[in-house]
Design a protein around this motif. Structure first.
Motif: not given
Ligand SMILES: CC(C)(COP(=O)(O)OP(=O)(O)OC[C@H]1O[C@@H](n2cnc3c(N)ncnc32)[C@H](O)[C@@H]1OP(=O)(O)O)[C@@H](O)C(=O)NCCC(=O)NCCS
Length: 170
Positions: A10-12, A33-50, A55-60
């Motif tokens: 995933a990219e910005l 909202r949870l994902v937004e909180r994770m971004w704000a806290a820089k909690a995410i270490e790995f982030e990918i999209v499909a 067009k983005i159809v999946g997120y993990c």
């Protein structure tokens, strides 16, 4: 039909579309909202999209969890996993999970935990965490709290897993 679905980091610039996918998959805003909180806290270490036709159809995402008492390995929590409703049951979720497991394993993680449907994740070799005496700190999630080990991380001694504070009780 026959459209290629690409799994990539995933990219910005993917963020707005990723939030839309998460909200549509869950049919509510809580997980977005949870994902937004994770971004704000820089909690995410790995982030990918499909992506299908860009067009983005999946997120993990995966974030670090803490284990008490500690283990010698890095352990990650997979959350959330989401596929836009029109693209579900076409293998996109599986492709995201498989790629995520490959990425975190290659990065040296010893295990991944998650809260998810007990019938979906065994196909990726997740087992109930309780089989290794590992539980979630918030509540007894029973068979929904699952894990996969890439190494002998858990030895059967009781251990408690806490997600990053930004994830709260999920
Ligand atoms: C769960 C989810 C990510 C799966 O993505 P997907 O692209 O549909 O998954 P796949 O196509 O790889 O796999 C489809 C399989 O998963 C099963 N499945 C999907 N959601 C499921 C659920 N909530 N419980 C049990 N099985 C489920 C389907 O029945 C199908 O089974 P089959 O392969 O035996 O036919 C997607 O359905 C989704 O975004 N759901 C809403 C959000 C959500 O609940 N996310 C958290 C999951 S813990």
């Amino acid at each position: 039909m026959g459209e290629i679905v690409l799994i990539r980091r995933a990219e910005l610039l993917d963020r707005a579309a990723a939030l839309a996918v998460v909200a549509s998959a869950f049919g509510r805003e809580d997980e977005a909202r949870l994902v937004e909180r994770m971004w704000a806290a820089k909690a995410i270490e790995f982030e990918i999209v499909a992506a299908a036709n860009e067009k983005i159809v999946g997120y993990c995402a995966c974030s670090a969890v803490t284990i008490d008492p500690p283990v010698e390995f890095r352990v990650l929590g997979l959350a959330p996993l989401a596929v836009t409703p029109a693209r579900q049951k076409q293998g996109v979720g599986s492709a995201l999970v498989e790629r995520m497991l490959e990425d975190v394993r290659r990065a040296g993680a010893g295990a991944v935990v998650l809260l998810g449907h007990p019938r979906y994740y065994p196909r990726f070799k997740f087992v109930p965490a309780a089989t290794k005496n590992v539980r979630w700190d918030v509540r007894d999630a029973k068979e929904a709290f699952q894990m996969i080990e890439f190494a002998a991380v858990f030895d059967g001694r009781p251990r408690v897993v806490s997600y990053h504070p930004a994830l709260g009780g999920l």
